[in-house]
Design a protein around this motif. Sequence first.
Motif, short mmCIF file in Angstrom:
data_model
loop_
_atom_site.label_atom_id
_atom_site.label_comp_id
_atom_site.label_asym_id
_atom_site.label_seq_id
_atom_site.Cartn_x
_atom_site.Cartn_y
_atom_site.Cartn_z
N SER A 83 59.56 24.93 -51.40
CA SER A 83 60.93 24.73 -51.86
C SER A 83 61.83 25.86 -51.37
O SER A 83 61.47 27.04 -51.48
CB SER A 83 60.98 24.65 -53.39
OG SER A 83 62.29 24.41 -53.84
N LEU A 84 62.98 25.49 -50.85
CA LEU A 84 63.99 26.45 -50.42
C LEU A 84 65.15 26.39 -51.41
O LEU A 84 65.79 25.35 -51.57
CB LEU A 84 64.48 26.12 -49.01
CG LEU A 84 65.44 27.11 -48.36
CD1 LEU A 84 64.76 28.47 -48.18
CD2 LEU A 84 65.92 26.57 -47.01
N LEU A 85 65.40 27.52 -52.09
CA LEU A 85 66.46 27.61 -53.09
C LEU A 85 67.57 28.50 -52.57
O LEU A 85 67.35 29.37 -51.74
CB LEU A 85 65.93 28.19 -54.40
CG LEU A 85 64.78 27.46 -55.09
CD1 LEU A 85 64.39 28.19 -56.37
CD2 LEU A 85 65.15 26.02 -55.39
N GLY A 86 68.75 28.31 -53.14
CA GLY A 86 69.88 29.18 -52.79
C GLY A 86 71.17 28.58 -53.28
O GLY A 86 71.26 27.39 -53.56
N PRO A 87 72.22 29.41 -53.40
CA PRO A 87 73.53 28.90 -53.83
C PRO A 87 74.09 27.90 -52.82
O PRO A 87 73.64 27.82 -51.68
CB PRO A 87 74.40 30.16 -53.89
CG PRO A 87 73.45 31.31 -53.84
CD PRO A 87 72.24 30.84 -53.11
N ASN A 88 75.10 27.15 -53.24
CA ASN A 88 75.81 26.30 -52.30
C ASN A 88 76.36 27.14 -51.17
O ASN A 88 76.92 28.22 -51.39
CB ASN A 88 76.97 25.58 -53.00
CG ASN A 88 76.52 24.31 -53.70
OD1 ASN A 88 75.39 23.87 -53.53
ND2 ASN A 88 77.40 23.73 -54.48
N GLY A 89 76.20 26.65 -49.94
CA GLY A 89 76.69 27.38 -48.79
C GLY A 89 75.73 28.41 -48.25
O GLY A 89 76.02 29.10 -47.27
N ARG B 173 55.02 27.09 -53.15
CA ARG B 173 55.71 28.33 -52.79
C ARG B 173 57.20 28.08 -52.74
O ARG B 173 57.65 26.96 -52.44
CB ARG B 173 55.23 28.87 -51.44
CG ARG B 173 53.81 29.40 -51.46
CD ARG B 173 53.44 30.10 -50.15
NE ARG B 173 54.17 31.34 -49.94
CZ ARG B 173 53.84 32.50 -50.50
NH1 ARG B 173 52.80 32.57 -51.33
NH2 ARG B 173 54.53 33.60 -50.25
N ILE B 174 57.96 29.15 -53.02
CA ILE B 174 59.42 29.07 -53.05
C ILE B 174 59.98 30.22 -52.24
O ILE B 174 59.50 31.35 -52.32
CB ILE B 174 59.94 29.16 -54.50
CG1 ILE B 174 59.46 27.96 -55.33
CG2 ILE B 174 61.46 29.26 -54.54
CD1 ILE B 174 59.77 28.09 -56.82
N ALA B 175 61.03 29.93 -51.47
CA ALA B 175 61.80 30.97 -50.80
C ALA B 175 63.23 30.89 -51.31
O ALA B 175 63.78 29.79 -51.47
CB ALA B 175 61.76 30.80 -49.29
N VAL B 176 63.83 32.03 -51.57
CA VAL B 176 65.22 32.10 -52.04
C VAL B 176 66.08 32.59 -50.89
O VAL B 176 65.87 33.68 -50.35
CB VAL B 176 65.36 33.03 -53.26
CG1 VAL B 176 66.80 33.03 -53.76
CG2 VAL B 176 64.42 32.59 -54.39
N LEU B 177 67.07 31.77 -50.52
CA LEU B 177 67.95 32.05 -49.40
C LEU B 177 69.32 32.47 -49.92
O LEU B 177 69.90 31.79 -50.77
CB LEU B 177 68.07 30.79 -48.54
CG LEU B 177 68.96 30.82 -47.30
CD1 LEU B 177 68.41 31.80 -46.27
CD2 LEU B 177 69.06 29.43 -46.69
N ASP B 178 69.83 33.60 -49.43
CA ASP B 178 71.16 34.06 -49.84
C ASP B 178 71.73 34.96 -48.76
O ASP B 178 71.01 35.76 -48.16
CB ASP B 178 71.08 34.80 -51.17
CG ASP B 178 72.44 35.02 -51.81
OD1 ASP B 178 73.32 34.15 -51.64
OD2 ASP B 178 72.64 36.04 -52.48
N ASN B 179 73.03 34.80 -48.51
CA ASN B 179 73.72 35.63 -47.52
C ASN B 179 73.02 35.63 -46.16
O ASN B 179 72.91 36.66 -45.50
CB ASN B 179 73.87 37.07 -48.03
CG ASN B 179 74.82 37.17 -49.21
OD1 ASN B 179 75.84 36.49 -49.25
ND2 ASN B 179 74.48 38.00 -50.18
N GLY B 180 72.51 34.47 -45.80
CA GLY B 180 71.92 34.31 -44.47
C GLY B 180 70.48 34.73 -44.32
O GLY B 180 69.89 34.58 -43.25
N GLY B 181 69.86 35.27 -45.39
CA GLY B 181 68.48 35.75 -45.28
C GLY B 181 67.62 35.32 -46.44
O GLY B 181 68.11 34.88 -47.49
N ILE B 182 66.32 35.44 -46.26
CA ILE B 182 65.36 35.17 -47.33
C ILE B 182 65.25 36.43 -48.19
O ILE B 182 64.80 37.47 -47.71
CB ILE B 182 63.97 34.79 -46.78
CG1 ILE B 182 64.07 33.55 -45.90
CG2 ILE B 182 62.98 34.56 -47.92
CD1 ILE B 182 64.52 32.29 -46.60
#
Length: 312
Positions: A34-40, A204-213
Amino acid sequence: MTEAIAVRGLRKSFGDKVVLDGIDLTVAEGTIFSLLGPNGAGKTTAVQILSTLITADGGDIRVEGHDRVRDPEAVRRAIGVTGQFSAVDRLLTGEENLILMADLRHLGRREGRRRAAELLEQFDLADAGTKIAGTYSGGMRRRLDLAMTLVGDPRIIFLDEPTTGLDPRSRRAMWEIIRQLVAGGVTVFLTTQYLEEADELADRIAVLDNGGIVAEGTPAELKRLVPGGHIRVQFTDPEQLDIAAKIFAESARDDEALALQIPSDGDVASLKAMLDRLERESIETAELSIHTPDLDDVFLNLTGRPRTETEN
């Protein structure tokens, strides 16, 4: 571990906006990632690149062992995609939607009809197969949408927010379908805005924010990154509370509730050690509960934004 998806240094910008800034991802075969992160944050962009819908600016991408740049056709043959918005044609019946996908996959008339009937049965849509899809409920349309993705028997499925807008019962029905697919050896790449969905399904989960994991791991590993876990123990009388408070000096005390909050990550070893200590001191307890951070806490801690800001 056999890698279903391997990404190294993936980059993508739109104008001067950097969306993906050299991210690395590894998805094991037969698992839910799963790939998580805010909108955008770039979740949908990542899915579109991996599924060959748009190009990347840089990076090495392999899907089912195929190079995404050199052999995109092989990648397309190996995958299925269920996007944020349903691909179901509401003017066709459920069966006709599936047969249309079979034609696009060049399965042939007889094989296409056989596959359509098989999928209608698998997704509990057999009775609705001859009805116009526009009359389906939201949950039925989403099941049909996923069934259409499976017409070509893909080994990797990209699910981009597959349960958005579904009621809790329909969402759980979709979860069970996803689990059954993975049990059959399918790999699922999931993006979702429902954090409990990722917690429930993902290996497994990765959190994506500001262009990076910004973090990656199992749900349990990610929760351990966030402080605040504790064991709450309620006592039978103030005297027992006083004795326990002296023993567990690092705890937070609630005199009104006759309770202590003892810091803990909630694992079995720390719980057993605490109970053994209470027993040695002959301290009587009334109730005990374990409180650990959830993925909401992880999301807020890692991205600096509450989940409500990410929901449509």
